[in-house]
Enzyme design. Structure first.
Site, PDB file in Angstrom:
ATOM      1  N   ASP A 121       0.856  -1.193   0.000  1.00 41.68           N
ATOM      2  CA  ASP A 121       0.000   0.000   0.000  1.00 41.68           C
ATOM      3  C   ASP A 121       0.889   1.240   0.000  1.00 41.68           C
ATOM      4  OD1 ASP A 121      -3.222   0.574   1.039  1.00 41.68           O
ATOM      5  OD2 ASP A 121      -1.769   2.222   1.030  1.00 41.68           O
ATOM      6  N   HIS A 163     -10.269  -4.935  -2.880  1.00 34.71           N
ATOM      7  CA  HIS A 163      -8.910  -5.166  -2.379  1.00 34.71           C
ATOM      8  C   HIS A 163      -9.001  -5.580  -0.927  1.00 34.71           C
ATOM      9  CE1 HIS A 163     -10.049  -0.908  -2.291  1.00 34.71           C
ATOM     10  NE2 HIS A 163      -9.441  -0.844  -1.114  1.00 34.71           N
ATOM     11  N   LEU A 164      -8.208  -6.561  -0.585  1.00 34.61           N
ATOM     12  CA  LEU A 164      -8.116  -7.029   0.796  1.00 34.61           C
ATOM     13  C   LEU A 164      -6.864  -6.397   1.392  1.00 34.61           C
ATOM     14  CD1 LEU A 164      -9.416  -8.951   2.880  1.00 34.61           C
ATOM     15  CD2 LEU A 164      -7.838 -10.721   2.062  1.00 34.61           C
ATOM     16  N   HIS A 165      -7.055  -5.578   2.432  1.00 31.22           N
ATOM     17  CA  HIS A 165      -5.910  -5.008   3.144  1.00 31.22           C
ATOM     18  C   HIS A 165      -5.342  -6.067   4.078  1.00 31.22           C
ATOM     19  CE1 HIS A 165      -6.788  -0.576   2.497  1.00 31.22           C
ATOM     20  NE2 HIS A 165      -7.994  -1.053   2.291  1.00 31.22           N
ATOM     21  N   ASN A 213     -12.914  -2.974   2.814  1.00 34.70           N
ATOM     22  CA  ASN A 213     -13.879  -1.897   2.958  1.00 34.70           C
ATOM     23  C   ASN A 213     -14.864  -1.942   1.791  1.00 34.70           C
ATOM     24  OD1 ASN A 213     -12.506  -0.884   5.251  1.00 34.70           O
ATOM     25  ND2 ASN A 213     -11.062   0.208   3.939  1.00 34.70           N
ATOM     26  N   GLY A 261     -15.725   3.027   3.962  1.00 34.36           N
ATOM     27  CA  GLY A 261     -14.477   3.754   3.742  1.00 34.36           C
ATOM     28  C   GLY A 261     -13.723   3.331   2.496  1.00 34.36           C
ATOM     29  N   GLN A 262     -14.423   2.724   1.533  1.00 37.14           N
ATOM     30  CA  GLN A 262     -13.760   2.299   0.301  1.00 37.14           C
ATOM     31  C   GLN A 262     -13.491   3.515  -0.578  1.00 37.14           C
ATOM     32  OE1 GLN A 262     -15.939  -0.599  -2.027  1.00 37.14           O
ATOM     33  NE2 GLN A 262     -14.240  -0.912  -3.451  1.00 37.14           N
TER      34      GLN A 262
HETATM   35  P1  5GP Z   1      -9.710   1.698   0.575  1.00 40.67           P
HETATM   36  O1  5GP Z   1      -9.767   3.021   1.293  1.00 40.67           O
HETATM   37  O2  5GP Z   1     -10.415   1.767  -0.755  1.00 40.67           O
HETATM   38  O3  5GP Z   1     -10.116   0.541   1.398  1.00 40.67           O
HETATM   39  O4  5GP Z   1      -8.173   1.444   0.285  1.00 40.67           O
HETATM   40  C1  5GP Z   1      -7.511   1.911  -0.845  1.00 40.67           C
HETATM   41  C2  5GP Z   1      -6.040   1.787  -0.562  1.00 40.67           C
HETATM   42  O5  5GP Z   1      -5.341   1.894  -1.773  1.00 40.67           O
HETATM   43  C3  5GP Z   1      -5.509   2.891   0.375  1.00 40.67           C
HETATM   44  O6  5GP Z   1      -4.926   2.285   1.515  1.00 40.67           O
HETATM   45  C4  5GP Z   1      -4.489   3.606  -0.481  1.00 40.67           C
HETATM   46  O7  5GP Z   1      -3.350   4.007   0.249  1.00 40.67           O
HETATM   47  C5  5GP Z   1      -4.158   2.584  -1.547  1.00 40.67           C
HETATM   48  N1  5GP Z   1      -3.775   3.163  -2.818  1.00 40.67           N
HETATM   49  C6  5GP Z   1      -4.455   4.113  -3.520  1.00 40.67           C
HETATM   50  N2  5GP Z   1      -3.810   4.401  -4.663  1.00 40.67           N
HETATM   51  C7  5GP Z   1      -2.721   3.607  -4.706  1.00 40.67           C
HETATM   52  C8  5GP Z   1      -1.658   3.455  -5.652  1.00 40.67           C
HETATM   53  O8  5GP Z   1      -1.610   4.092  -6.704  1.00 40.67           O
HETATM   54  N3  5GP Z   1      -0.699   2.540  -5.350  1.00 40.67           N
HETATM   55  C9  5GP Z   1      -0.729   1.797  -4.202  1.00 40.67           C
HETATM   56  N4  5GP Z   1       0.278   0.929  -4.019  1.00 40.67           N
HETATM   57  N5  5GP Z   1      -1.717   1.909  -3.298  1.00 40.67           N
HETATM   58  C10 5GP Z   1      -2.690   2.818  -3.528  1.00 40.67           C
END
Ligand code: 5GP
Ligand code: ZN
Length: 112
Positions: free
Chosen positions: A30, A98-100, A85, A91-92
């Site tokens: 991330d 995507h799985l964090h 999310n 909070g998406q």
């Molecule tokens: P969400 O908030 O949708 O659950 O998580 C999206 C995640 O994607 C965030 O943690 C953010 O830091 C990550 N992210 C967004 N854009 C990019 C990118 O261009 N490259 C990488 N490696 N991560 C990204």
């Protein structure tokens, strides 16, 4: 899908630190890490949200891959958190599921 950041990472148009790749899933660090270890596992097929997921095997692969990468990176035994999310309240911010996987520190509960 056009204008999807994660599809661009899959295509190689946007660079990322790739941790794992096979025919169906990709894991990468991330860019805005919220823990000492923070990577994302995504399907190579564009699926917008958890509400749109239908392939049980593919969804299972995200979790199995996260565990595999966490083991390889040496923090699986201590533990980690897996989070997906969904939509605004969840909070998406990127509309490609995507799985964090977060680890390397003690997590707190409840999440914010
Ligand atoms: P969400 O908030 O949708 O659950 O998580 C999206 C995640 O994607 C965030 O943690 C953010 O830091 C990550 N992210 C967004 N854009 C990019 C990118 O261009 N490259 C990488 N490696 N991560 C990204
Ligand atoms: Zn996408």
């Amino acid at each position: 899908m056009k204008n999807c950041i994660f599809c661009s990472i899959i295509k190689g148009d946007i660079s990322a630190e790739i941790l794992y790749s096979d025919d169906r899933v990709l894991a990468f660090t991330d860019v805005n890490a919220q823990a000492p270890e923070h990577f994302l596992v995504i399907p190579k097929e564009h699926i917008a949200t958890a509400n749109d997921a239908t392939d049980e095997s593919l969804m299972g692969s995200l979790s199995i891959t996260a565990a595999k990468v966490a083991k390889e990176r040496g923090f699986a035994e201590k533990g980690y958190r897996l989070v997906m999310n969904c939509n605004n309240d969840g909070g998406q911010t990127v509309s490609h599921i995507h799985l964090h996987c977060l680890g390397g520190r003690q997590m707190t509960w409840p999440p914010g």
